[in-house]
Motif scaffolding. Structure first.
Motif, PDB file in Angstrom:
ATOM      1  N   THR A   1       0.832  -1.209   0.000  1.00  0.00           N
ATOM      2  CA  THR A   1       0.000   0.000   0.000  1.00  0.00           C
ATOM      3  C   THR A   1       0.864   1.255   0.000  1.00  0.00           C
ATOM      4  O   THR A   1       0.627   2.193  -0.782  1.00  0.00           O
ATOM      5  CB  THR A   1      -0.930   0.014   1.227  1.00  0.00           C
ATOM      6  OG1 THR A   1      -1.752  -1.156   1.207  1.00  0.00           O
ATOM      7  CG2 THR A   1      -1.815   1.252   1.223  1.00  0.00           C
ATOM      8  N   PHE A   2       1.876   1.293   0.884  1.00  0.00           N
ATOM      9  CA  PHE A   2       2.777   2.437   0.943  1.00  0.00           C
ATOM     10  C   PHE A   2       3.508   2.621  -0.399  1.00  0.00           C
ATOM     11  O   PHE A   2       3.716   3.751  -0.854  1.00  0.00           O
ATOM     12  CB  PHE A   2       3.794   2.264   2.070  1.00  0.00           C
ATOM     13  CG  PHE A   2       3.232   2.500   3.454  1.00  0.00           C
ATOM     14  CD1 PHE A   2       1.939   2.966   3.628  1.00  0.00           C
ATOM     15  CD2 PHE A   2       4.004   2.263   4.581  1.00  0.00           C
ATOM     16  CE1 PHE A   2       1.417   3.181   4.900  1.00  0.00           C
ATOM     17  CE2 PHE A   2       3.497   2.486   5.858  1.00  0.00           C
ATOM     18  CZ  PHE A   2       2.201   2.936   6.015  1.00  0.00           C
TER      19      PHE A   2
ATOM     20  N   LYS B   1       2.487   1.797  -3.424  1.00  0.00           N
ATOM     21  CA  LYS B   1       1.561   2.364  -4.410  1.00  0.00           C
ATOM     22  C   LYS B   1       1.338   3.852  -4.159  1.00  0.00           C
ATOM     23  O   LYS B   1       1.283   4.651  -5.094  1.00  0.00           O
ATOM     24  CB  LYS B   1       0.225   1.623  -4.367  1.00  0.00           C
ATOM     25  CG  LYS B   1       0.277   0.215  -4.931  1.00  0.00           C
ATOM     26  CD  LYS B   1      -1.063  -0.488  -4.785  1.00  0.00           C
ATOM     27  CE  LYS B   1      -0.986  -1.923  -5.292  1.00  0.00           C
ATOM     28  NZ  LYS B   1      -2.266  -2.653  -5.080  1.00  0.00           N
ATOM     29  N   LEU B   2       1.217   4.217  -2.881  1.00  0.00           N
ATOM     30  CA  LEU B   2       1.043   5.627  -2.538  1.00  0.00           C
ATOM     31  C   LEU B   2       2.238   6.459  -3.000  1.00  0.00           C
ATOM     32  O   LEU B   2       2.084   7.531  -3.597  1.00  0.00           O
ATOM     33  CB  LEU B   2       0.871   5.783  -1.020  1.00  0.00           C
ATOM     34  CG  LEU B   2      -0.532   5.613  -0.452  1.00  0.00           C
ATOM     35  CD1 LEU B   2      -0.484   5.592   1.068  1.00  0.00           C
ATOM     36  CD2 LEU B   2      -1.446   6.736  -0.921  1.00  0.00           C
TER      37      LEU B   2
ATOM     38  N   ILE C   1       1.232   8.672  -6.176  1.00  0.00           N
ATOM     39  CA  ILE C   1       0.637   9.910  -5.651  1.00  0.00           C
ATOM     40  C   ILE C   1       1.673  10.831  -5.014  1.00  0.00           C
ATOM     41  O   ILE C   1       1.896  11.954  -5.463  1.00  0.00           O
ATOM     42  CB  ILE C   1      -0.483   9.587  -4.640  1.00  0.00           C
ATOM     43  CG1 ILE C   1      -1.598   8.779  -5.334  1.00  0.00           C
ATOM     44  CG2 ILE C   1      -1.064  10.886  -4.060  1.00  0.00           C
ATOM     45  CD1 ILE C   1      -2.701   8.326  -4.401  1.00  0.00           C
ATOM     46  N   THR C   2       2.318  10.376  -3.931  1.00  0.00           N
ATOM     47  CA  THR C   2       3.154  11.304  -3.169  1.00  0.00           C
ATOM     48  C   THR C   2       4.429  11.712  -3.919  1.00  0.00           C
ATOM     49  O   THR C   2       4.811  12.887  -3.889  1.00  0.00           O
ATOM     50  CB  THR C   2       3.544  10.718  -1.787  1.00  0.00           C
ATOM     51  OG1 THR C   2       4.485   9.658  -1.951  1.00  0.00           O
ATOM     52  CG2 THR C   2       2.325  10.218  -1.040  1.00  0.00           C
TER      53      THR C   2
ATOM     54  N   VAL D   1       0.601  16.216   0.900  1.00  0.00           N
ATOM     55  CA  VAL D   1       0.648  14.844   0.379  1.00  0.00           C
ATOM     56  C   VAL D   1       2.065  14.482  -0.078  1.00  0.00           C
ATOM     57  O   VAL D   1       2.591  13.418   0.264  1.00  0.00           O
ATOM     58  CB  VAL D   1      -0.360  14.647  -0.770  1.00  0.00           C
ATOM     59  CG1 VAL D   1      -0.301  13.212  -1.297  1.00  0.00           C
ATOM     60  CG2 VAL D   1      -1.773  14.966  -0.299  1.00  0.00           C
TER      61      VAL D   1
ATOM     62  N   THR E   1       6.381  11.597   1.182  1.00  0.00           N
ATOM     63  CA  THR E   1       7.183  10.712   0.332  1.00  0.00           C
ATOM     64  C   THR E   1       8.373  10.106   1.060  1.00  0.00           C
ATOM     65  O   THR E   1       8.569   8.890   1.035  1.00  0.00           O
ATOM     66  CB  THR E   1       7.685  11.472  -0.922  1.00  0.00           C
ATOM     67  OG1 THR E   1       6.558  11.971  -1.636  1.00  0.00           O
ATOM     68  CG2 THR E   1       8.487  10.545  -1.819  1.00  0.00           C
TER      69      THR E   1
END
Length: 313
Positions: free
Chosen positions: A34-35, A37-38, A42-43, A202, A206
């Motif tokens: 999950t991290f 993919k984030l 995204i981040t 957001v 990272t």
């Protein structure tokens, strides 16, 4: 010097926190996925956009761009050396791409920027980011293709060149964030406050999320399984000897101001990219090799930075 060391210790502390939380069962393999993919989708793209639009003015970017030849050339030369080294030392085909990327690309933003600021102050930021542009361009184009090609299943499936697949690999969300940031910067238009705040909140996650993933991977891999083999040693040789040496030698052919050269040398000799184990996991490459290389590069950096500062600064 002390500030630089404290920055490095902060990186260790975040990795250790993730390691301990994984041991306590707060984090697991699903959390790492999950991290990852984030970060990748995204981040990191927002972080790239923010760095390009906030660290430079349009005038500074265009003026500094004249000094880009040295870092650009040094990365290409180092990459060629990594290819030759991998062939001579018989790096397995399933980790050749990752090996070449780790040998060539440095952690220029999460480690490089704070260390350069600690050593040289705020005046180092433009030069550090100039190297970062070259480093990031290499990593998110050639680098990602090489890492993806390490996947044994992909090698078996891919018999015909596909421009569509290549384009998909090149236009990763992170690279798109980087490109959009440059284009936005060149327009001279300020980033609207809502977009700036959103990207700050957001994108600011990272580094922590990347280091959390590394801590989770290290725990799952186990310290006893972190192997110092000839390939990991080769990565360290590339990071801490070949890469800065290439920059130094090329400076006799491509002269730049003294401070710019020092920043380029220091940027070129940073540990392995934080996100590399995440990309290795995502693309089905040799995740353990990437994790071992990253971990040993961070550990050895604590000693190396002392040698580096005494030699060049």
């Amino acid at each position: 010097m002390l500030a630089a060391y404290l920055n490095i210790l902060v990186v260790f502390a975040i990795i250790l926190l993730a390691y301990l939380l994984t041991k306590k069962k707060w984090f697991d393999n699903q959390t790492a996925n999950t991290f990852s993919k984030l970060v990748l989708n995204i981040t990191l793209p927002l972080n790239m956009f923010l760095n390009m639009t906030q660290k430079f003015t349009r005038a500074e970017f265009l003026e500094l761009f004249q000094g880009i030849l040295l870092p650009f050339t040094s990365i290409i030369v180092t990459f060629i050396i990594s290819f030759i080294y991998a062939k001579l030392t018989k790096v397995p085909i399933t980790r050749q791409g990752s090996f070449q990327v780790m040998f060539t690309a440095a952690n220029t933003i999460f480690m490089g920027l704070p260390v350069n600021m600690a050593v040289f102050g705020e005046k180092a930021i433009p030069y550090a980011l100039l190297y970062y542009i070259c480093n990031t361009s290499f990593f998110f184009t050639i680098g990602l293709v090489l890492i993806a090609n390490d996947n044994p299943e992909k090698r078996l499936r891919t018999n015909v060149f596909s421009f569509k697949k290549l384009l998909k690999q090149l236009l990763s969300p992170a690279l798109l964030g980087f490109i959009i940031g440059i284009l936005w910067l060149l327009t001279g238009v300020g980033v609207p406050k809502p977009l700036f705040d959103f990207s700050t909140y957001v994108g600011g996650m990272t580094t922590a999320l990347s280091l959390f993933v590394i801590g989770i991977i290290i725990y799952q891999t186990g310290f006893k399984n972190l192997k110092m083999d000839k390939d990991v040693f080769g990565v360290l040789l590339g990071r801490y000897v070949i890469s800065p040496l290439v920059v130094y030698l090329l400076s006799f052919i491509i002269p730049v101001p003294p401070l710019m050269l020092k920043v380029f040398i220091l940027q070129s000799a940073m540990p392995v990219q934080n996100a590399l184990p995440i990309f290795a996991r995502s693309y089905g490459a040799d995740e353990k090799f990437a994790t071992s290389s990253l971990t040993y590069s961070i550990i050895s950096y604590v000693l190396f930075i002392l040698i580096m500062l005494n030699l060049f600064f």
